[in-house]
Design a protein around this motif. Structure first.
Motif, PDB file in Angstrom:
ATOM      1  N   THR A  17      -1.017  -4.431  -0.906  1.00  0.00           N
ATOM      2  CA  THR A  17      -2.457  -4.477  -0.657  1.00  0.00           C
ATOM      3  C   THR A  17      -3.221  -3.468  -1.499  1.00  0.00           C
ATOM      4  O   THR A  17      -4.439  -3.602  -1.661  1.00  0.00           O
ATOM      5  N   ARG A  18      -2.542  -2.464  -2.027  1.00  0.00           N
ATOM      6  CA  ARG A  18      -3.216  -1.451  -2.841  1.00  0.00           C
ATOM      7  C   ARG A  18      -3.237  -1.798  -4.319  1.00  0.00           C
ATOM      8  O   ARG A  18      -3.871  -1.109  -5.108  1.00  0.00           O
ATOM      9  N   ALA A  30      -4.157  -8.073   5.978  1.00  0.00           N
ATOM     10  CA  ALA A  30      -4.689  -8.038   4.614  1.00  0.00           C
ATOM     11  C   ALA A  30      -4.014  -9.049   3.700  1.00  0.00           C
ATOM     12  O   ALA A  30      -4.601  -9.454   2.690  1.00  0.00           O
ATOM     13  N   VAL A  31      -2.793  -9.479   4.024  1.00  0.00           N
ATOM     14  CA  VAL A  31      -2.067 -10.427   3.169  1.00  0.00           C
ATOM     15  C   VAL A  31      -1.961 -11.804   3.795  1.00  0.00           C
ATOM     16  O   VAL A  31      -1.485 -12.739   3.146  1.00  0.00           O
ATOM     17  N   ARG A  57       2.205  -2.811   2.400  1.00  0.00           N
ATOM     18  CA  ARG A  57       1.158  -1.792   2.234  1.00  0.00           C
ATOM     19  C   ARG A  57       0.932  -1.489   0.756  1.00  0.00           C
ATOM     20  O   ARG A  57      -0.208  -1.337   0.304  1.00  0.00           O
ATOM     21  N   CYS A 110      -1.599  -8.330  -7.178  1.00  0.00           N
ATOM     22  CA  CYS A 110      -1.133  -8.364  -5.795  1.00  0.00           C
ATOM     23  C   CYS A 110      -0.861  -9.787  -5.332  1.00  0.00           C
ATOM     24  O   CYS A 110       0.166 -10.082  -4.758  1.00  0.00           O
ATOM     25  N   GLU A 111      -1.791 -10.682  -5.593  1.00  0.00           N
ATOM     26  CA  GLU A 111      -1.638 -12.041  -5.108  1.00  0.00           C
ATOM     27  C   GLU A 111      -0.876 -12.908  -6.110  1.00  0.00           C
ATOM     28  O   GLU A 111      -0.010 -13.688  -5.736  1.00  0.00           O
ATOM     29  N   ILE A 127      -2.211  -3.930   8.138  1.00  0.00           N
ATOM     30  CA  ILE A 127      -1.443  -4.227   6.920  1.00  0.00           C
ATOM     31  C   ILE A 127      -1.201  -5.724   6.786  1.00  0.00           C
ATOM     32  O   ILE A 127      -1.477  -6.330   5.748  1.00  0.00           O
TER      33      ILE A 127
END
Length: 558
Positions: A226-227, A276-277, A223, A233-234, A273
């Motif tokens: 993703t923010r 999203a990934v 979580r 993030c990636e 959640i």
């Protein structure tokens, strides 16, 4: 590993030798620390932040005791042996320092030792580490505040506080105790490959994840990931792949405990959640099956998941969940209350997604027909959703509108909904006739016998207002609840007999108009064929045609 190159300098024609160390841990900064150690007579100030790079550099350069007594590797090993005296912040700093050269730290065994020390601190510390302990060693991260975000970030109905018997399969030395979530926020500062290594060291990666606390941590970590901004993030391809693996690991842990620790709303929260990934097909199927079995506990807000195929909502997801639920209820002889509850939920969902201009006719029909007929006692909710869809899609052809009405069961429409359908200009006339005919048959069946009393008839009739209002979508309740519809332009308030008689008259009138229209069209086709044969399209022929049809135009259908 080591390359020597001769460079000819143009000025003075002197030769210079440069040495390139490929893959040196820490790069230029790491080499500078080693050089300081060498030029300082083998003395260096070791701390948790520079220990990993010095240890890996010593292994890389083979600075062992065989070369020199009290060499760099021996000093680094002696410092690592005191891990049990480090604070939580010191160990976390050392683990984070290994990330730029994680492969070297992993191959030397240092990263695994630091991770084991990290979770030893978690299991041994009953509360948050104190500020005094962090300041004693210096260079620590300070006092980690007790974090409640791991609990507050999820819905109240997730049920994270419940314990699971499956968590006992984790070794006692590595099993975090329930309620010790103060370390969740601190661990989110680590990179995805490092968290993947943590789960592998603990023996809880992939299908081996049987620990509820670690599952909670992974969901909290994903979580937070993703923010973050996309670049952080990636990261590189390795980081994105690590996040997908962590998502699969979290789903395996969720599927193991199932409904004992997660409510239906909590499972939808988990799905948002991990989707999203990235999530593998196998894990998605496992999670959706668990959600489908608990679909009767879902709410309309739970089903409104954003779509990624051009639509506003993910309609395919809801259809898959309904199929799982229906398959689990097929063994029951009679429709259960759970099935009826899901039927009302699907009707509300239809009313919510109907205004979506990207929703195709086939998708609307698939959702409406995903439940068996026995799941609905009243089809007013489906009709209201259909009316909204037709109003939002005015360019539909007559064939498409007729196909859409296939999802209606006219016998389960209330009298009020049936009258509204017959008056609705967006409904094809043939469908309106069928609905009124089925309503007339229902009225014939409900008529009392010669010896029956009038009150008994009223008891057998369902309450149309209560049924229609319960099935009406939220956005049209206020407008439709007080609306009184009548086919003939007047209200049928003169009793049940007057209302039945009015309905019969209107039905007969509509049927006669349809027959009259068909007869007029047939006569017109005959006249057109005669004119085509005689090749005469004069005004007189047109007048004769009008005279043969009785001197009147085409009748109105409604």
């Amino acid at each position: 590993m080591v390359k020597q190159e001769k460079i000819m300098k143009k000025a003075g024609r002197k030769e210079a030798v440069s040495i390139k160390l490929a893959g040196f841990p820490g790069g230029a900064d790491g080499f500078e620390l080693v050089a300081r150690f060498c030029y300082n007579n083998g003395r260096v100030l070791l701390c948790p932040s520079n220990l990993p790079v010095l240890h890996c550099a010593a292994v890389f350069l083979e600075m062992t005791e065989e070369v020199c007594a009290c060499n760099l590797l021996a000093q680094a090993e002696a410092f690592v042996n005191g891990l049990c005296y480090w604070t939580w912040g010191d160990v976390l700093t050392a683990v984070r320092s290994c990330e730029p050269f994680a492969a070297a730290a992993d191959s030397s065994g240092l990263l695994e030792r630091l991770i084991s020390a990290l979770f030893s601190k978690i299991t041994a510390t009953p509360e948050t580490p104190t500020a005094a302990a962090s300041a004693a060693c210096g260079g620590g991260m300070g006092t980690p505040n007790r974090s409640s975000s791991s609990c507050s970030s999820s819905p109240d109905t997730v049920g994270f506080g419940r314990s699971s018997s499956s968590a006992t399969k984790t070794p006692e030395s590595m099993r975090p105790c329930a309620g010790r979530e103060w370390w969740f926020d601190d661990m989110t500062s680590l990179s995805p490959p490092t968290i993947e290594k943590v789960m592998r060291v603990l023996g809880c990666y992939g299908v081996e994840n049987k620990n509820l606390i670690l599952t909670r941590f992974l969901l909290h970590y994903l979580r937070a990931a993703t923010r973050r901004p996309p670049a952080l993030c990636e990261g590189e391809r390795e980081g994105a792949a690590a996040l997908a693996g962590l998502a699969d690991t979290a789903v395996h842990g969720v599927a193991l405990v199932g409904g004992t620790a997660f409510s239906c709303r909590g499972l939808f929260w988990v799905l948002r959640i991990v989707s999203a990934v990235g999530l593998s097909r196998e894990c998605r199927h496992k999670l959706e099956r668990l959600m489908g079995l608990m679909l009767d506990q879902a709410t309309l807000d739970d089903l409104l998941v954003s779509g990624d195929d051009g639509g506003v909502y993910d309609v395919n997801l809801v259809m898959r969940l309904v199929r799982v639920f229906v398959a689990s209820e097929e063994e029951a002889d009679a429709p259960s209350q759970r099935m009826r509850k899901v039927g009302r939920l699907v009707d509300k969902y239809l009313g919510e997604i109907s205004p979506d201009h990207g929703l195709k006719v086939s998708k609307f029909l698939a959702v409406a027909e995903s439940l068996p007929d026995s799941a609905r006692d009243c089809y007013d909710g489906v009709y209201r959703a259909l009316d909204i869809y037709l109003e939002s899609h005015p360019v539909l052809s007559l064939e498409e509108r007729t196909t859409l009405c296939r999802c209606l069961n006219y016998e389960k429409l209330t009298l009020e909904a049936c009258k509204d359908l017959a008056k609705n200009r967006r409904i094809p006339p043939g469908v309106a006739v069928q609905a009124l005919a089925s309503q007339q048959c229902k009225l014939h069946i409900s008529e009392p016998g010669p010896g029956a009393a009038a009150p008994a008839t009223k008891e057998r009739r369902p309450d149309p207002s209560a049924c229609s209002q319960s099935q009406t979508p939220r956005r049209r309740v206020a407008r439709r609840a007080t609306r009184s519809v009548d086919l003939g332009g007047c209200r049928g308030g003169g009793g049940d007999d007057d209302e039945k008689e009015l309905l019969r008259l209107n039905l007969q009138r509509m049927q006669s108009r349809v027959v009259e229209l068909e007869r007029a069209c047939k006569e017109m086709k005959g006249q057109m064929s005669k004119m085509a044969k005689g090749k005469s399209f004069s005004f007189g022929a047109g007048a004769a045609s009008c005279h043969q049809t009785g001197g009147r135009g085409l009748p109105r259908l409604c």
